[in-house]
Design an enzyme around this catalytic site. Structure first.
Site, short mmCIF file in Angstrom:
data_model
loop_
_atom_site.label_atom_id
_atom_site.label_comp_id
_atom_site.label_asym_id
_atom_site.label_seq_id
_atom_site.Cartn_x
_atom_site.Cartn_y
_atom_site.Cartn_z
N SER A 190 0.85 -1.19 0.00
CA SER A 190 0.00 0.00 0.00
C SER A 190 0.88 1.23 0.00
O SER A 190 2.05 1.19 0.43
CB SER A 190 -0.90 0.00 1.24
N TYR A 196 -2.73 -0.50 10.27
CA TYR A 196 -2.77 -0.88 8.86
C TYR A 196 -1.54 -0.38 8.13
O TYR A 196 -0.93 -1.11 7.33
CB TYR A 196 -4.04 -0.32 8.21
#
Length: 281
Positions: A164, A177
């Site tokens: 990500s 996250y």
């Protein structure tokens, strides 16, 4: 006819995609099937992957859907046996399962803006943080332990992880996250090194900001205008737009092709509409 960004022939290849019940990895599973591969679509949401498989088979492609929990090693081993019986041994593994959890997310971007009754950094729940790390990191490690054995025996194969843009620079509100995805980028390099002598390549893509059913309410107001957080994203992206899930397919098909990317291993490729390149000035 399939409308793919690259015309790469994956005929005869067995491609295993975890998280295939979701938007991003469902599109990847479809792209591999449309490129001739035999696709095993794995997800905890069995209905979603069964529907995807039925849809693709009705169009003349090869795809089977399997219910799989990427955090349960014994379950993955059982699914592996099914995949081998139905399609053959794994050639390409896409580790797409992952995600965030509200229990590991703050309500405020900055501590000095914390409001009474809201969830601040000090209210993050340990089990929520633990779940996010397990889902993203162990949810990549365990499928790799199971399916990469096929590749070691063949002395060739490809692993593609999903990192990500949070892995490069963490976003506010989502510390677990962001850190977990940073771990995926690091693990990708580790795997590339560990398997270097076996003929297995391992890379990752880092998607930029996508609009999905899960985050649409966070990014847009009811009247369709961007929320404050969405405006920050767009203002920080030089192309001033979000990334479409289909725009990840070119990078995916490229990195998984042994001819086009034969010397590429251990890289994390951003697909972010320029977000990482822009300093904000």
């Amino acid at each position: 006819m399939p409308n793919l960004p690259l015309n790469i022939d994956y005929t005869g290849k067995v491609v295993v995609v975890t998280g295939a019940g979701g938007l991003i990895c469902g599109a990847m599973a479809r792209a591999f099937a449309e490129s001739g591969a035999k696709v095993a679509a794995l997800d905890l949401n069995e209905n979603a992957v069964k529907a995807l498989a039925d849809e693709l088979k009705a169009e003349g492609f090869i795809c089977e859907g399997y219910k799989a929990n990427v955090l349960e090693l014994d379950t993955l081993k059982a699914v592996h046996e099914q995949v081998v019986a139905d399609l053959g041994t794994c050639d390409i593994l896409v580790n797409g399962a992952g995600g965030n959890n509200a229990r590991a997310t703050t309500d405020n971007e900055y501590q000095h803006e914390a409001k009474e009754g809201g969830k601040s950094f000090f209210d993050l729940e340990p089990d929520g943080v633990d779940f996010v790390f397990k889902l993203n990191f162990q949810g990549t490690l365990l499928p790799t332990q199971v399916f990469a054995k096929d590749m070691v025996e063949k002395k060739k194969g490809v692993i593609l992880n999903i990192s990500s843009m949070n892995a490069y620079t963490p976003l506010t509100k989502i510390p677990a996250y962001s850190a977990a995805k940073a771990g995926i980028s690091n693990f990708t390099q580790w795997l590339a090194t560990h398997f270097a002598g076996t003929g297995i390549r391992c890379n990752a893509i880092a998607p930029g900001f996508l609009v999905s059913a899960q985050n649409k309410a966070l990014l847009f107001n009811e009247d369709g205008t961007p929320t404050a957080r969405s405006a920050k994203i767009l203002n920080g992206t030089p192309t001033a737009r979000f990334v479409d899930s289909d725009e990840l397919l070119g990078a995916t098909l490229f990195l998984c092709d042994d001819r086009a990317a034969s010397a590429i291993t251990g890289v994390v490729l951003p697909v972010d509409a320029g977000f990482a390149a822009y300093s904000g000035v």
